[in-house]
Write a protein that holds these residues in place. Sequence first.
Motif, PDB file in Angstrom:
ATOM      1  N   GLU A  63       0.982  -1.616  -0.258  1.00  0.00           N
ATOM      2  CA  GLU A  63       0.390   0.046   0.057  1.00  0.00           C
ATOM      3  C   GLU A  63       0.952   1.258   0.107  1.00  0.00           C
ATOM      4  O   GLU A  63       2.020   1.430   0.658  1.00  0.00           O
ATOM      5  CB  GLU A  63      -0.878   0.075   0.601  1.00  0.00           C
ATOM      6  CG  GLU A  63      -1.338  -0.858   1.204  1.00  0.00           C
ATOM      7  CD  GLU A  63      -2.740  -0.926   2.872  1.00  0.00           C
ATOM      8  OE1 GLU A  63      -3.677  -0.704   2.353  1.00  0.00           O
ATOM      9  OE2 GLU A  63      -2.863  -0.739   3.715  1.00  0.00           O
ATOM     10  N   VAL A  65       1.155   4.528   1.840  1.00  0.00           N
ATOM     11  CA  VAL A  65       0.651   5.582   2.670  1.00  0.00           C
ATOM     12  C   VAL A  65       1.526   6.986   2.807  1.00  0.00           C
ATOM     13  O   VAL A  65       2.547   7.064   2.471  1.00  0.00           O
ATOM     14  CB  VAL A  65       1.194   5.008   3.697  1.00  0.00           C
ATOM     15  CG1 VAL A  65       1.364   5.477   5.388  1.00  0.00           C
ATOM     16  CG2 VAL A  65       1.684   3.352   4.226  1.00  0.00           C
ATOM     17  N   ASP A 126      -8.206   4.220   3.122  1.00  0.00           N
ATOM     18  CA  ASP A 126      -8.509   4.356   4.661  1.00  0.00           C
ATOM     19  C   ASP A 126      -7.840   5.065   5.598  1.00  0.00           C
ATOM     20  O   ASP A 126      -6.939   5.564   4.826  1.00  0.00           O
ATOM     21  CB  ASP A 126      -7.953   2.526   4.839  1.00  0.00           C
ATOM     22  CG  ASP A 126      -9.139   1.721   4.661  1.00  0.00           C
ATOM     23  OD1 ASP A 126      -9.885   1.399   4.031  1.00  0.00           O
ATOM     24  OD2 ASP A 126      -8.945   0.599   4.782  1.00  0.00           O
ATOM     25  N   VAL A 127      -7.848   6.123   6.661  1.00  0.00           N
ATOM     26  CA  VAL A 127      -7.607   6.630   7.278  1.00  0.00           C
ATOM     27  C   VAL A 127      -7.410   6.482   8.021  1.00  0.00           C
ATOM     28  O   VAL A 127      -8.234   5.041   8.995  1.00  0.00           O
ATOM     29  CB  VAL A 127      -8.829   8.138   7.275  1.00  0.00           C
ATOM     30  CG1 VAL A 127      -7.971   9.360   7.435  1.00  0.00           C
ATOM     31  CG2 VAL A 127      -9.757   8.525   5.838  1.00  0.00           C
ATOM     32  N   VAL A 128      -5.860   6.619   8.645  1.00  0.00           N
ATOM     33  CA  VAL A 128      -5.746   5.875   9.767  1.00  0.00           C
ATOM     34  C   VAL A 128      -5.680   7.128  10.715  1.00  0.00           C
ATOM     35  O   VAL A 128      -5.181   7.908  10.211  1.00  0.00           O
ATOM     36  CB  VAL A 128      -4.157   5.363  10.155  1.00  0.00           C
ATOM     37  CG1 VAL A 128      -4.005   4.864  10.718  1.00  0.00           C
ATOM     38  CG2 VAL A 128      -3.980   4.358   8.503  1.00  0.00           C
ATOM     39  N   GLU A 136      -4.163   2.788  16.853  1.00  0.00           N
ATOM     40  CA  GLU A 136      -4.915   3.502  16.764  1.00  0.00           C
ATOM     41  C   GLU A 136      -5.529   2.219  15.686  1.00  0.00           C
ATOM     42  O   GLU A 136      -6.607   1.698  16.416  1.00  0.00           O
ATOM     43  CB  GLU A 136      -3.217   2.824  14.349  1.00  0.00           C
ATOM     44  CG  GLU A 136      -2.252   3.887  15.092  1.00  0.00           C
ATOM     45  CD  GLU A 136      -1.015   3.313  14.260  1.00  0.00           C
ATOM     46  OE1 GLU A 136      -1.548   2.768  12.661  1.00  0.00           O
ATOM     47  OE2 GLU A 136       0.438   4.539  14.358  1.00  0.00           O
ATOM     48  N   ARG A 137      -6.434   3.388  14.994  1.00  0.00           N
ATOM     49  CA  ARG A 137      -7.302   3.031  13.921  1.00  0.00           C
ATOM     50  C   ARG A 137      -7.155   2.724  12.864  1.00  0.00           C
ATOM     51  O   ARG A 137      -7.040   4.253  12.280  1.00  0.00           O
ATOM     52  CB  ARG A 137      -9.312   2.737  15.066  1.00  0.00           C
ATOM     53  CG  ARG A 137      -9.563   4.176  14.587  1.00  0.00           C
ATOM     54  CD  ARG A 137     -11.027   4.483  15.845  1.00  0.00           C
ATOM     55  NE  ARG A 137     -11.071   6.078  15.209  1.00  0.00           N
ATOM     56  CZ  ARG A 137     -12.579   6.608  15.168  1.00  0.00           C
ATOM     57  NH1 ARG A 137     -13.174   5.343  14.711  1.00  0.00           N
ATOM     58  NH2 ARG A 137     -12.836   7.765  14.761  1.00  0.00           N
ATOM     59  N   ARG A 138      -8.298   2.440  12.248  1.00  0.00           N
ATOM     60  CA  ARG A 138      -8.130   2.499  10.195  1.00  0.00           C
ATOM     61  C   ARG A 138      -9.828   2.638   9.902  1.00  0.00           C
ATOM     62  O   ARG A 138     -10.218   1.154  10.551  1.00  0.00           O
ATOM     63  CB  ARG A 138      -7.562   1.680  10.059  1.00  0.00           C
ATOM     64  CG  ARG A 138      -7.128   1.326   8.221  1.00  0.00           C
ATOM     65  CD  ARG A 138      -6.420   0.380   7.461  1.00  0.00           C
ATOM     66  NE  ARG A 138      -6.759   0.123   6.492  1.00  0.00           N
ATOM     67  CZ  ARG A 138      -5.668   0.002   5.305  1.00  0.00           C
ATOM     68  NH1 ARG A 138      -4.397  -0.414   5.628  1.00  0.00           N
ATOM     69  NH2 ARG A 138      -5.469  -0.491   4.451  1.00  0.00           N
ATOM     70  N   SER A 140     -12.181   3.462   6.747  1.00  0.00           N
ATOM     71  CA  SER A 140     -12.526   3.962   5.520  1.00  0.00           C
ATOM     72  C   SER A 140     -12.867   5.092   4.726  1.00  0.00           C
ATOM     73  O   SER A 140     -13.523   5.731   6.141  1.00  0.00           O
ATOM     74  CB  SER A 140     -14.160   2.658   4.954  1.00  0.00           C
ATOM     75  OG  SER A 140     -15.218   3.214   5.230  1.00  0.00           O
ATOM     76  N   VAL A 162      -3.313   8.211   5.360  1.00  0.00           N
ATOM     77  CA  VAL A 162      -3.851   7.592   4.619  1.00  0.00           C
ATOM     78  C   VAL A 162      -3.366   6.775   3.609  1.00  0.00           C
ATOM     79  O   VAL A 162      -2.423   6.856   3.612  1.00  0.00           O
ATOM     80  CB  VAL A 162      -4.937   8.937   3.701  1.00  0.00           C
ATOM     81  CG1 VAL A 162      -4.156   9.920   3.100  1.00  0.00           C
ATOM     82  CG2 VAL A 162      -5.765   8.290   3.278  1.00  0.00           C
ATOM     83  N   ARG A 163      -4.089   5.570   3.284  1.00  0.00           N
ATOM     84  CA  ARG A 163      -3.701   4.313   3.076  1.00  0.00           C
ATOM     85  C   ARG A 163      -4.706   3.956   1.786  1.00  0.00           C
ATOM     86  O   ARG A 163      -5.439   3.683   2.059  1.00  0.00           O
ATOM     87  CB  ARG A 163      -2.737   3.172   3.392  1.00  0.00           C
ATOM     88  CG  ARG A 163      -3.510   2.941   5.115  1.00  0.00           C
ATOM     89  CD  ARG A 163      -2.486   2.112   5.638  1.00  0.00           C
ATOM     90  NE  ARG A 163      -1.655   0.901   5.226  1.00  0.00           N
ATOM     91  CZ  ARG A 163      -0.809   1.239   5.891  1.00  0.00           C
ATOM     92  NH1 ARG A 163      -0.628   1.277   7.091  1.00  0.00           N
ATOM     93  NH2 ARG A 163      -0.266   0.001   5.253  1.00  0.00           N
TER      94      ARG A 163
END
Length: 294
Positions: A63, A65, A126-128, A136-138, A140, A162-163
């Motif tokens: 991905e 990042v 997705d936004v981290v 951390e949480r990920r 959409s 964002v990844r």
Amino acid sequence: MEVLRPATLAEALEARSARPEAFPIAGGTDVMVAVNFDRLRPEAFLDLSRLDELRGWHEEDGEVVLGAGLTFARIERELASLPALAQAARSVGSPQIRARGTIGGNLATASPAGDALPALAAYEADVVLGSAARGERRVSLREFLLGPKRTSLEPDELVLAVRFRSPHGPGSFSKVGTRNAMVIAVASLCLQLDEDARAVRVAMGSVGPTVLRATEAEAFAARALAEAGAFDAAAAPVPAATLREFGQLAGAAARPIDDVRGTAAYRRHAVEVLARRALSWALEGRPAGRRAAG
Ligand SMILES: Cc1cc2nc3c(=O)[nH]c(=O)nc-3n(C[C@H](O)[C@H](O)[C@H](O)COP(=O)(O)OP(=O)(O)OC[C@H]3O[C@@H](n4cnc5c(N)ncnc54)[C@H](O)[C@@H]3O)c2cc1C
């Protein structure tokens, strides 16, 4: 006014928890406008602009990042391999705004006209998010962007990155405004071909409460390209009627309003034209026989 200046991301997350009244500021290109117009008078600022952890971009686990503090100037300069995002970055403000403005600020502002958002939606990014207490949480992009200027960011969280998987195929970003430069989009559109999934992704800005995907248009285009053999041979022609219907389906997915920058009818029409053009550019932009040659 107090300005907290954490030197590391860990310090910034701690400060975010301990001092919720401190308003995060990255490039300041949205925040300082609000301050100058007296719409915002926080007790303190939490300056994120010095955090090396947020500033760069890299590839990880297949991905891309992008750190929240990555500026549009760097996206424009360094990410030509993501043409739609690079084009969107190039269309933001002026060189000065692009030198300061960040992708994290664009996400957190959550303006329907945010120029990075259609490309990120078309990349299915997705936004981290991070907090000192919960890590951390990920989420959409769809879960992150709740509406105009509304996000699912919790009060103790910061946007970290964002990844997304780098799409394999041509893509573009285009925007219509009241002039050619330094302009807020009246309508914008990103189209991304995903050659591996044989899919077409279309995301639109400034024509709804937040960025919108044109899912019926996407499915129609994917079917039409498959039937025309266009995923296998770049030369396969796509009839003008197909492009027209694709544009109409994109227009139908828009949920625009009338405002000072344009009428709903104009915005819908703009999206139709942008969609049609973007699909033709994507088909013209594919290297001849790429798929056929394996
Ligand atoms: C003259 C001018 C022209 C502009 N033109 C355009 C344009 O063409 N297209 C466009 O899309 N935008 C445009 N903008 C708006 C702005 O430049 C962008 O939205 C930019 O991406 C904001 O980034 P920033 O780093 O400056 O954010 P800031 O102003 O620092 O912050 C914006 C918001 O994001 C929050 N924030 C920032 N970083 C984080 C983080 N890591 N975690 C949590 N919250 C965070 C802040 O608290 C604030 O609410 C323009 C602005 C100006 C002044």
